[in-house]
Scaffold this motif. Structure first.
Motif, PDB file in Angstrom:
ATOM      1  N   ASN A 207       0.851  -1.180   0.000  1.00  0.00           N
ATOM      2  CA  ASN A 207       0.000   0.000   0.000  1.00  0.00           C
ATOM      3  C   ASN A 207       0.889   1.232   0.000  1.00  0.00           C
ATOM      4  OD1 ASN A 207      -1.132   2.177   2.164  1.00  0.00           O
ATOM      5  ND2 ASN A 207      -2.776   1.464   0.837  1.00  0.00           N
ATOM      6  N   ASN A 210       1.355   3.107   3.436  1.00  0.00           N
ATOM      7  CA  ASN A 210       2.143   2.300   4.361  1.00  0.00           C
ATOM      8  C   ASN A 210       3.614   2.312   3.985  1.00  0.00           C
ATOM      9  OD1 ASN A 210      -0.033   1.573   5.946  1.00  0.00           O
ATOM     10  ND2 ASN A 210      -0.361  -0.391   4.948  1.00  0.00           N
ATOM     11  N   GLY A 239      -0.709   6.034   7.170  1.00  0.00           N
ATOM     12  CA  GLY A 239       0.095   4.933   7.680  1.00  0.00           C
ATOM     13  C   GLY A 239       0.337   5.133   9.159  1.00  0.00           C
ATOM     14  N   LEU A 246       5.316  -0.525  11.728  1.00  0.00           N
ATOM     15  CA  LEU A 246       4.104  -0.221  10.983  1.00  0.00           C
ATOM     16  C   LEU A 246       2.955  -1.070  11.505  1.00  0.00           C
ATOM     17  CD1 LEU A 246       2.935   1.326   8.488  1.00  0.00           C
ATOM     18  CD2 LEU A 246       3.403  -0.763   7.183  1.00  0.00           C
ATOM     19  N   THR A 248      -0.689  -2.370  10.747  1.00  0.00           N
ATOM     20  CA  THR A 248      -1.609  -2.501   9.615  1.00  0.00           C
ATOM     21  C   THR A 248      -2.910  -3.193   9.982  1.00  0.00           C
ATOM     22  OG1 THR A 248      -0.560  -4.571   8.931  1.00  0.00           O
ATOM     23  CG2 THR A 248       0.291  -2.538   7.961  1.00  0.00           C
ATOM     24  N   GLY A 252      -4.354  -6.192   7.525  1.00  0.00           N
ATOM     25  CA  GLY A 252      -3.390  -5.404   6.774  1.00  0.00           C
ATOM     26  C   GLY A 252      -3.922  -4.128   6.173  1.00  0.00           C
ATOM     27  N   HIS A 253      -5.110  -3.680   6.601  1.00  0.00           N
ATOM     28  CA  HIS A 253      -5.741  -2.537   5.939  1.00  0.00           C
ATOM     29  C   HIS A 253      -5.970  -1.342   6.868  1.00  0.00           C
ATOM     30  CE1 HIS A 253      -7.558  -5.876   3.192  1.00  0.00           C
ATOM     31  NE2 HIS A 253      -6.295  -5.603   2.874  1.00  0.00           N
TER      32      HIS A 253
END
Length: 429
Positions: A207, A210, A239, A246, A248, A252-253
């Protein structure tokens, strides 16, 4: 190097498992030490052994594997911190690199970095990718990447793998763009082997926001451990960096800031919702409110289908230049459009920081370019809707600019290599 440090708990000699697993873990441990040593610091085998607790013989054997794979190289003698005869220093091999790439609504971009994260080459092509098939855009990007790769190889740099950032939700394992509303893509599987063929590490999908957040984590001088990165393009992305990692979410979204509702009775968004932040703070929304036509450049000439709406004007960068000129001239409409965008950005950020307890905001894309004019409205909005949560001094601009997404994508590929260098053991330099 990579976007953040490899985990300190990489398996060592006492970890249960096969001998192969142990050796792979120790290989990552040694490479991680070399990668984290910093510019101008060249650890010797003895120093790595002392830092990791491995024997000198084990380290020498592991370093030989890394040398054979072409990931590290020996450099001079390092007399610092050692008694007796100086040892040979080690560093990430500058003759190895990775390709970072980005597909966005109005441009494609690619760049080559070395394994230490230095950007060696970069090229951006403006083109309208809306209403263009994923295969056509991928073909245009492949052409761009091939040219950069040839240039890199002519300079003695071998590209080992790539990362591709797109403005949408992705399934990295499947190489699929789940949805990218501003591109008009849904369930689009990209042939990544065509985009960057014949690389030992392959190409990974990311993404865009991200990836850019990871670049900020790597390159920001302040080194903030927790921040919200806001990506401003035609769309708006976000992000989340928490504890220098990170975040997510389970699928993951997480971080879809552009689709936080800020005007429940507002206009329809490209995602199908109503009143999203993107509808008032995306580039098209700002240009429209400022009285500047939304202008695009044609898509790939070889696409075999209409590249976008009829009637192209100058490239979108020229629209942004018009906006900056109007702002500098204190044009009322331009100032009002940017102030309105900053206000609603503050509404979305206020909800996010209250929910996640994040103290800092980093502005990227057009938000960074418009920083002088948008920050006051954003700070005022945050002070009103989330007082004390994000002080004005904690609103900063991107450290990497427009290269953020491709730098983050490239850096993640390097990190994956540092964490699993055995993937290249069979690849002779």
């Amino acid at each position: 190097m990579a976007s953040s440090a490899p985990a300190a708990g990489t398996p060592e000699a006492g970890t249960p498992g096969s001998m192969g697993d142990v050796r792979r873990g120790n290989l990552a441990l040694v490479l991680g030490r070399i990668a984290l040593s910093g510019a101008g610091t060249h650890l010797t085998r003895a120093q790595i052994a002392a830092a990791t607790g491995l024997t000198k013989a084990s380290v020498s054997s592991l370093v030989l594997d890394l040398l054979d794979a072409g990931i590290v190289r020996e450099i001079g003698l390092n007399p610092q911190g050692e008694r007796g005869r100086p040892g040979v220093g080690l560093e990430l091999n500058p003759a190895r690199g990775v390709m970072g790439m980005e597909i966005n609504v109005d441009y494609i971009s690619a760049g080559v970095t070395d394994l230490a994260g230095n950007l060696l080459l970069q090229e951006t092509r403006e083109q309208d990718n809306r209403r263009v098939t994923p295969d056509s855009v991928s073909a245009a990007l492949a052409d761009l990447a091939a040219g950069l790769r040839d240039t890199a190889e002519a300079q003695g740099v071998r590209v080992l793998g790539g990362g591709l950032a797109v403005p949408g939700l992705v399934d990295a394992k499947a190489g699929t763009v789940i949805t990218a509303p501003n591109l008009g893509w849904n369930a689009a599987t990209l042939d990544l082997a065509v985009v960057l063929p014949d690389v030992p590490l392959g190409t990974t999908l990311f993404n865009e926001a991200n990836a850019a957040a990871l670049a900020e984590l790597r390159y920001r001088p302040a080194g903030d451990a927790d921040f919200l990165f806001v990506s401003g393009e035609v769309g708006v992305g976000g992000g989340l960096v928490i504890g220098s990692e990170l975040f997510t979410g389970p699928h993951g979204h997480a971080g879809e800031l552009g689709h936080v509702v800020v005007q429940p009775e507002g206009t329809l968004c490209s995602c199908g919702g109503t009143g999203c932040l993107e509808t008032v703070a995306g580039q098209d929304a700002i240009f429209g409110a400022a009285g500047i036509p939304t202008q695009t450049a044609p898509g790939p000439a070889a696409s075999g289908l209409a590249a976008g709406p009829a009637g192209y004007g100058p490239a979108r960068s020229e629209s942004l230049a018009q906006l900056l000129t109007a702002l500098a001239a204190r044009d009322v409409d331009a100032l009002g459009a940017v102030s309105r965008a900053g206000h609603y950005l503050g509404v979305a950020v206020a909800s996010t920081v209250r929910l996640l307890d994040i103290p800092s905001v980093v502005l990227g894309g057009h938000f960074a370019i418009l920083g002088e004019w948008i920050r006051p409205a954003l700070a005022e909005s945050l002070a009103r809707y989330a007082p004390g949560k994000v002080p004005a001094g904690n609103i900063s601009l991107s450290a990497v600019g427009q290269a953020g997404a491709l730098l983050g994508a490239a850096g993640s590929v390097v990190r994956s290599l540092v964490e699993a260098p055995h993937r290249l053991q069979d690849q002779a330099p």
